[in-house]
Design a protein around this motif. Structure first.
Motif, PDB file in Angstrom:
ATOM      1  N   HIS A 270       0.822  -1.211   0.000  1.00  0.00           N
ATOM      2  CA  HIS A 270       0.000   0.000   0.000  1.00  0.00           C
ATOM      3  C   HIS A 270       0.858   1.265   0.000  1.00  0.00           C
ATOM      4  CE1 HIS A 270      -3.005  -2.969   1.131  1.00  0.00           C
ATOM      5  NE2 HIS A 270      -3.959  -2.057   1.045  1.00  0.00           N
ATOM      6  N   ASN A 271       2.126   1.121  -0.398  1.00  0.00           N
ATOM      7  CA  ASN A 271       3.026   2.274  -0.396  1.00  0.00           C
ATOM      8  C   ASN A 271       2.752   3.172  -1.595  1.00  0.00           C
ATOM      9  OD1 ASN A 271       4.103  -0.141  -1.765  1.00  0.00           O
ATOM     10  ND2 ASN A 271       5.765   1.226  -2.398  1.00  0.00           N
TER      11      ASN A 271
ATOM     12  N   SER B 268      -1.963   3.656  -2.760  1.00  0.00           N
ATOM     13  CA  SER B 268      -2.810   3.676  -1.571  1.00  0.00           C
ATOM     14  C   SER B 268      -4.243   4.038  -1.934  1.00  0.00           C
ATOM     15  CB  SER B 268      -2.271   4.666  -0.543  1.00  0.00           C
ATOM     16  OG  SER B 268      -0.998   4.269  -0.073  1.00  0.00           O
TER      17      SER B 268
ATOM     18  N   ARG C 157      -5.805   1.111  -3.905  1.00  0.00           N
ATOM     19  CA  ARG C 157      -5.925  -0.053  -3.036  1.00  0.00           C
ATOM     20  C   ARG C 157      -7.059   0.143  -2.028  1.00  0.00           C
ATOM     21  NH1 ARG C 157      -4.703  -5.092  -4.033  1.00  0.00           N
ATOM     22  NH2 ARG C 157      -6.098  -5.138  -2.240  1.00  0.00           N
TER      23      ARG C 157
END
Length: 464
Positions: A148-149, A154, A157
């Motif tokens: 989720h970087n 992010s 996701r």
């Protein structure tokens, strides 16, 4: 499982039918349902739908035509410059499901079995026969596996994580691969906290045939010396260094000059992490003054000399893996928070002790020595090199009679709880308990049908 006189018609939907653990589960589940009793006394009818299947890289049951196979959407990309994999996984599944719907195939089935990707369950639910049921097999929440970087990742996701929770909840029946996964699902998917989640454990064959040539190869590799064994993919999250560190401390403490450590598992030299992690493990051996040897692939001409202590065998055949398991003193299973873990069962099936971390799936498969001295099958111990080293020393002090008794308990435990028969029983019970549901979103059929019509036109144009 079928209440009428006809065999059950079942569709399996799986993204990529390769040779991984999820694919093994799908094949075993398909076999279990196919051979499950029904009033017609005929085999149930199984069709597997997938977006990709390489006949040279799939399980034997798939390659030899044990099931009807349909591949739709393999022309679609799986990513864009190595990114947006989940977006393309969704699009590939959507295309596959639309093909099933528009061809009329979907309405043939009494049961639809889906795993890994739940995104299209609402659409399937809307278009299936009213009496048909959808069962979703959850290996582990995808939201906890995906990175989720980055701001963009992010953002999308977040959308797919919420979509995953909602779509998972639209299955008529949800089953999971372990109690650990069930707890994780309920913790991370708040809307499913009160939804029944049945555990259907993956299985291993009760017996296997060991090839004499593989047994002889193991003897040559270790020079007939006793050895501990680690089997995992060469990925950092598998924490393989724990096995090396514990073994090094064991050697230092006991001055055992003959005990060896064999480290094997999945390896692909196209994957940078596999290559770099293997190099790190080799460097760790050098730092700990352990003599090492590495053989990548099935090069039967390469064997270590007798002084070698740690033997790396990346990318080996199933036959050699089984031979190693049959001859080892104990399997050292190093991952933490493993969703289930099939390798410990493969060792237990051959009567072998297992040492694993005290987290995740192994807590359900391995009966811990320190909690049940009379019925233990192995050890679940904190991932600490000193504690693991102490276990190695303890095991080497066991009598032959103790080892024989543990071996029988291990085999019996696998047969009772993790055999094909055990899995078939729990899976069929879950199917029998399932009932078709009607969800609130299905009342908005006109809007959904409009969206479906637009998608159908797009698919038709692509087919032309």
């Amino acid at each position: 499982m079928s209440s009428n006189s006809e065999p059950l018609k079942v569709a399996f939907i799986h993204p990529d039918l390769g040779i991984g653990g999820a694919e093994r589960l799908v094949v075993d589940a398909a076999l279990a349902i196919k051979t499950a009793p029904n009033p017609s006394e005929q085999l149930n009818d199984i069709t597997i739908y997938t977006s990709h299947c390489d006949q040279d890289h799939c399980f034997e049951e798939v390659a030899n035509g044990e099931f009807t196979l349909r591949v739709y959407g393999d022309f679609l990309p799986t990513n864009l410059a190595g990114r947006f994999s989940i977006v393309f996984a969704f699009l590939r599944q959507l295309y596959l499901v639309l093909k099933m719907i528009l061809s009329g195939e979907l309405r043939r089935y009494d049961l639809i079995f889906i795993d890994q990707l739940a995104y299209c369950i609402p659409l399937l639910h809307l278009c299936k026969r009213p009496d048909a049921r959808i069962l979703f097999y959850c290996h582990f929440p995808d939201k906890l596996l995906a990175p989720h970087n980055g701001t963009l990742r992010s953002a999308y996701r977040l959308l797919f994580d919420r979509l995953e929770e909602w779509t998972t909840g639209t299955a008529d029946k949800i089953v999971v691969n372990s109690q650990f996964t069930r707890q994780t699902v309920r913790k991370n998917f708040k809307s499913l906290q009160n939804v029944p989640l049945e555990v259907v454990y993956p299985c291993v064959p009760s017996t296997i045939e060991l090839n004499d040539s593989n047994i002889q190869e193991v003897s040559k590799l270790v020079h007939d010396s006793p050895f501990f064994l680690s089997i995992n993919r060469f990925e950092r999250k598998k924490h393989i260094q724990l096995a090396i560190q514990a073994y090094a401390r064991y050697i230092e403490q006991t001055r055992d000059s003959i005990q060896k450590l064999v480290i094997s598992g999945g390896y692909d030299d196209r994957l940078e992490e596999n290559k770099s992690y293997l190099a790190e493990l080799e460097q760790l051996c050098d730092k700990l003054h352990l003599k090492r040897f590495t053989r990548i692939g099935e090069n039967s001409e390469a064997f270590p000399d007798t002084a070698v202590q740690v033997i790396f065998l990346p990318s080996i055949s199933t036959g050699l893996k089984n031979a190693l398991l049959s001859k080892t003193d104990m399997l050292m299973y190093t991952p933490s928070y493993e969703h289930f873990g099939i390798v410990p069962l493969e060792a237990m099936r051959l009567g072998k002790l297992v040492l694993a971390d005290c987290t995740g799936g192994p807590l359900e498969t391995v009966v811990n020595y320190f909690d049940h001295r009379e019925t233990y099958t192995g050890f679940t111990v904190e991932a600490d090199q000193e504690k693991w080293s102490d276990i190695l020393e303890l095991v080497k002090g066991f009598s032959d009679n103790e080892i024989a008794q543990v071996a029988e308990r291990n085999k019996q435990r696998v047969e009772n709880h993790f055999s094909f028969t055990a899995m078939q029983k729990t899976l069929c019970e879950a199917i029998d308990e399932s009932e078709p549901k009607v969800f609130a979103y299905e009342k908005s059929i006109p809007l959904v049908m409009a969206v479906l019509a637009v998608a159908a036109v797009a698919v038709a144009r692509k087919s032309d």
